[in-house]
Design a protein around this motif. Structure first.
Motif, PDB file in Angstrom:
ATOM      1  N   GLY A   1     -15.961  -1.771  -4.399  1.00 54.90           N
ATOM      2  CA  GLY A   1     -15.830  -3.218  -4.266  1.00 54.90           C
ATOM      3  C   GLY A   1     -16.242  -3.995  -5.504  1.00 54.90           C
ATOM      4  N   LYS A   2     -16.259  -5.325  -5.374  1.00 55.42           N
ATOM      5  CA  LYS A   2     -16.445  -6.215  -6.518  1.00 55.42           C
ATOM      6  C   LYS A   2     -17.799  -6.070  -7.197  1.00 55.42           C
ATOM      7  CE  LYS A   2     -13.246  -9.748  -4.814  1.00 55.42           C
ATOM      8  NZ  LYS A   2     -13.075 -11.169  -4.402  1.00 55.42           N
TER       9      LYS A   2
ATOM     10  N   LEU B   1     -12.568  -6.518 -11.016  1.00 51.69           N
ATOM     11  CA  LEU B   1     -12.327  -7.454  -9.913  1.00 51.69           C
ATOM     12  C   LEU B   1     -10.898  -7.351  -9.403  1.00 51.69           C
ATOM     13  CD1 LEU B   1     -14.253 -10.648 -11.143  1.00 51.69           C
ATOM     14  CD2 LEU B   1     -14.956  -8.973  -9.405  1.00 51.69           C
ATOM     15  N   LEU B   2      -9.956  -7.158 -10.321  1.00 53.57           N
ATOM     16  CA  LEU B   2      -8.559  -6.987  -9.907  1.00 53.57           C
ATOM     17  C   LEU B   2      -8.407  -5.720  -9.074  1.00 53.57           C
ATOM     18  CD1 LEU B   2      -6.623  -8.011 -13.160  1.00 53.57           C
ATOM     19  CD2 LEU B   2      -6.731  -9.268 -11.010  1.00 53.57           C
TER      20      LEU B   2
ATOM     21  N   ALA C   1     -10.803  -4.278  -7.325  1.00 52.90           N
ATOM     22  CA  ALA C   1     -11.490  -4.483  -6.055  1.00 52.90           C
ATOM     23  C   ALA C   1     -10.667  -5.351  -5.105  1.00 52.90           C
ATOM     24  CB  ALA C   1     -12.850  -5.129  -6.300  1.00 52.90           C
ATOM     25  N   SER C   2      -9.852  -6.242  -5.677  1.00 56.52           N
ATOM     26  CA  SER C   2      -9.070  -7.151  -4.843  1.00 56.52           C
ATOM     27  C   SER C   2      -7.975  -6.429  -4.057  1.00 56.52           C
ATOM     28  CB  SER C   2      -8.443  -8.256  -5.707  1.00 56.52           C
ATOM     29  OG  SER C   2      -7.465  -7.714  -6.582  1.00 56.52           O
ATOM     30  N   VAL C   3      -7.558  -5.256  -4.551  1.00 61.39           N
ATOM     31  CA  VAL C   3      -6.524  -4.500  -3.822  1.00 61.39           C
ATOM     32  C   VAL C   3      -7.157  -3.365  -3.018  1.00 61.39           C
ATOM     33  CG1 VAL C   3      -4.792  -5.034  -5.568  1.00 61.39           C
ATOM     34  CG2 VAL C   3      -6.098  -2.917  -5.753  1.00 61.39           C
ATOM     35  N   ARG C   4      -8.472  -3.321  -3.010  1.00 64.55           N
ATOM     36  CA  ARG C   4      -9.190  -2.254  -2.315  1.00 64.55           C
ATOM     37  C   ARG C   4      -8.801  -2.176  -0.847  1.00 64.55           C
ATOM     38  NH1 ARG C   4     -14.572  -2.037   0.179  1.00 64.55           N
ATOM     39  NH2 ARG C   4     -15.416   0.077  -0.037  1.00 64.55           N
ATOM     40  N   ASN C   5      -8.741  -3.338  -0.179  1.00 61.02           N
ATOM     41  CA  ASN C   5      -8.437  -3.354   1.256  1.00 61.02           C
ATOM     42  C   ASN C   5      -7.014  -2.901   1.563  1.00 61.02           C
ATOM     43  OD1 ASN C   5     -11.007  -4.261   1.914  1.00 61.02           O
ATOM     44  ND2 ASN C   5     -10.417  -6.420   1.794  1.00 61.02           N
TER      45      ASN C   5
END
Length: 205
Positions: A32-33, A165-166, A168-172
């Motif tokens: 994550g972030k 951060l980019l 982490a943003s597609v992690r879900n």
């Protein structure tokens, strides 16, 4: 000193994905972030020893093919190979290595520092790059190198944090997709292995 050409050249060098970017991105996807930011800052801290070596004049010695430089290169090869193997054989549904979810913030920083610390190309980079932007005949070249090196580190931190951060943003989007996670993990493992091979080849030159 700091100039447009220094900024553009540094930015291009930083933007090209390397081992630090791979680690930051993989950490962002796995943890994550917050973890990605920690990894980015850790990779940035790993630049300090190379900058210090450059300023102290050790990089000139290492650049001449000394035994110390070859040892450092092969240490980097071994560590990258270890990371690649660990990432490849991991079968966890989310983490990129077996200890990823257990690793503390301190552990993330330590691994990030080691990744860049064992990358001798950073020393060569500073040795060949920074002097080009020093003021000819400067009475304080060390101060200028510290300034330029600090600027490079700040740019590195900013770019790596953005990468993390980019990711982490597609992690879900992939956390519940084992096949996607396996593909991403092994892609990163392959990239790390490629870097290890390239460094090993360079060590023999």
């Amino acid at each position: 000193m700091f100039s447009v050409s220094f900024f553009i050249t540094s930015l291009l060098v930083i933007l090209v994905p390397g081992t630090g970017v791979i680690y930051t991105v993989s950490t962002g996807i796995a943890r994550g972030k917050k973890a990605s930011i920690i990894a980015a800052l850790g990779c940035t801290l790993g630049i300090l020893p190379h900058l210090a070596a450059c300023i102290l004049g050790l990089s000139a010695f290492l650049h001449m093919g000394s035994t110390a430089f070859r040892i450092l290169k092969f240490a980097g090869v071994a560590y990258l190979a270890y990371l690649a193997w660990s990432m490849w054989r991991s079968t966890g549904s989310l983490s990129f290595d077996e200890e990823s979810e257990k690793r503390s913030g301190f552990g993330i920083v330590v691994r990030a520092i080691l990744i860049n610390l064992l990358n001798p190309k950073l020393t060569v980079f500073f040795f060949a790059f920074l002097p080009q932007f020093l003021t000819p005949g400067s009475i304080s070249p060390v101060d200028e190198m510290l300034f330029l090196g600090s600027a490079f580190m700040m740019m590195t931190a900013a770019v790596f944090i953005l990468y993390g951060l980019l990711a982490a943003s597609v992690r879900n989007l992939i956390v519940e997709r084992p096949r996607a996670i396996l593909t991403v993990r092994r892609s990163f493992a392959g990239l790390l292995a490629i870097f290890a091979v390239k460094l090993a080849v360079a060590a023999d030159e």
